[in-house]
Design a protein around this motif. Sequence first.
Motif, PDB file in Angstrom:
ATOM      1  N   ASP A 308       0.869  -1.176   0.000  1.00 55.88           N
ATOM      2  CA  ASP A 308       0.000   0.000   0.000  1.00 55.88           C
ATOM      3  C   ASP A 308       0.903   1.223   0.000  1.00 55.88           C
ATOM      4  N   ALA A 309       0.911   1.961  -1.103  1.00 56.31           N
ATOM      5  CA  ALA A 309       1.831   3.091  -1.243  1.00 56.31           C
ATOM      6  C   ALA A 309       1.600   4.167  -0.194  1.00 56.31           C
ATOM      7  N   ALA A 310       0.399   4.268   0.358  1.00 52.83           N
ATOM      8  CA  ALA A 310       0.093   5.294   1.360  1.00 52.83           C
ATOM      9  C   ALA A 310       0.305   4.789   2.785  1.00 52.83           C
ATOM     10  N   PHE A 311       0.741   3.537   2.931  1.00 51.21           N
ATOM     11  CA  PHE A 311       0.876   2.967   4.266  1.00 51.21           C
ATOM     12  C   PHE A 311       2.209   3.332   4.900  1.00 51.21           C
ATOM     13  N   GLY A 312       2.139   3.826   6.122  1.00 49.81           N
ATOM     14  CA  GLY A 312       3.329   4.098   6.920  1.00 49.81           C
ATOM     15  C   GLY A 312       3.023   3.768   8.364  1.00 49.81           C
ATOM     16  N   ARG A 313       4.004   3.993   9.231  1.00 50.99           N
ATOM     17  CA  ARG A 313       3.800   3.780  10.664  1.00 50.99           C
ATOM     18  C   ARG A 313       4.199   5.046  11.404  1.00 50.99           C
ATOM     19  N   PRO A 314       3.476   5.392  12.490  1.00 50.69           N
ATOM     20  CA  PRO A 314       3.656   6.703  13.128  1.00 50.69           C
ATOM     21  C   PRO A 314       4.862   6.796  14.054  1.00 50.69           C
ATOM     22  N   LEU A 315       6.041   6.463  13.527  1.00 52.11           N
ATOM     23  CA  LEU A 315       7.286   6.654  14.260  1.00 52.11           C
ATOM     24  C   LEU A 315       8.247   7.390  13.336  1.00 52.11           C
ATOM     25  N   ASP A 316       8.837   8.461  13.839  1.00 54.15           N
ATOM     26  CA  ASP A 316       9.641   9.337  12.976  1.00 54.15           C
ATOM     27  C   ASP A 316      10.942   8.705  12.498  1.00 54.15           C
ATOM     28  N   TYR A 317      11.411   7.644  13.156  1.00 57.02           N
ATOM     29  CA  TYR A 317      12.740   7.150  12.814  1.00 57.02           C
ATOM     30  C   TYR A 317      12.771   6.174  11.637  1.00 57.02           C
ATOM     31  N   TYR A 318      11.625   5.806  11.072  1.00 53.89           N
ATOM     32  CA  TYR A 318      11.653   4.867   9.951  1.00 53.89           C
ATOM     33  C   TYR A 318      12.203   5.514   8.685  1.00 53.89           C
ATOM     34  N   THR A 319      12.942   4.722   7.891  1.00 55.98           N
ATOM     35  CA  THR A 319      13.588   5.251   6.687  1.00 55.98           C
ATOM     36  C   THR A 319      13.296   4.444   5.428  1.00 55.98           C
ATOM     37  N   GLY A 320      12.770   3.257   5.539  1.00 59.05           N
ATOM     38  CA  GLY A 320      12.559   2.412   4.357  1.00 59.05           C
ATOM     39  C   GLY A 320      11.311   1.578   4.498  1.00 59.05           C
TER      40      GLY A 320
END
Length: 373
Positions: A308-320
């Motif tokens: 899912d191109a819009a999927f992320g997780r709410p932590l600022d330190y993720y990079t990939g």
Amino acid sequence: MTSRTPAISTDITNLFATRNTHAVEVAILQPADPFLDMAGEDLRRRIFLTESETGQTLCLRPEFTIPVCLDHISSQAGTPRRYSYLGEVFRQRREGGNEFFQAGIEDLGDRDTAGADARSVADAHALLSLVLPGQALAITLGDQTIFEAVLAALGLPRGWRMRLARAFGSAPMLEAALADLANPPRNSQLSGPVAALVLDGDLDGLSAHIASGMEEAGLSASAGRSPSDIARRLIEKAELRSVRLSSEAFSALKDFLAIDVPLDRAAQALETFATDAGLSLDVALEKFAARAKAIEAHGLPADKIRYDAAFGRPLDYYTGLVFEIAADNGDRPLVGGGRYDRLLTLLGAKTPIPGVGFSVWLDRIEALRETAP
């Protein structure tokens, strides 16, 4: 302590032992600043803060990734190295107790990014398959690197790229950012000295002015955003108001965020998008395809893995890579994880150390086990 050690703990630690991990325990009381600076808005507002007798701001550990990384740096251990953990974390939650158990693996220093990413997803899936036998699982993947590559290829200025990258993982924040990008808000009214410092882009001067105001008001700079962070955001907002994205670029960004396909079709979907939008994403797409191939090699159920191109997780330190695993048709993740290649350097490592990991909500797993037929 009001929570109890989950009955499945022994099974999980035995699994970790077979996965070439080093079991680690970290202190419950942690320095608060790394979490306040790097964990993200959602976690920041759920942290339990306290203060040492020397005035240092501390917190009850709200997660394990940052403490494990800090311990790795202080121990000067070599890499690659895989750490496993199982213990309590403490967060203010709307549902469930504020003390609950998490388990997970942090994989540090492996330069084979695709292989380490795939192994992290496979380890998480193996853990859930062990403690929830017969339960169908759904895996959702996102990619911060692909998202940021699209933003750069569209020609967005740095301020907008940073705001959208921070919003990645929060649907309301991303929606609000896109609305502002389509129709930049008017300048808000600021006090004379602040307005002048913002207009000049004087970060140091504005930080000092904000710190002075907070001190006069009796506000602690460690209880939330730092003066420099507030100043940076004010200057960024002023810069953002001067930018309006072309309709073609805005449409392309919306098309990208609408991509939601099975993983085995994702690389082709991204290539088609890049071609249609006239964007060069070659390096990012090569890494994405390599990871997809590595995940496939672990034999995970292809029909249950989606990108899912819009999927992320709410932590600022993720990079990939970012990912979650839930019970099929479940509304809450059982596992969350991702890649954080910049985190250890920000925490004080003298050389860059790549990292990827995941954590498991054991209380959610126990709830599912109790309702299983």
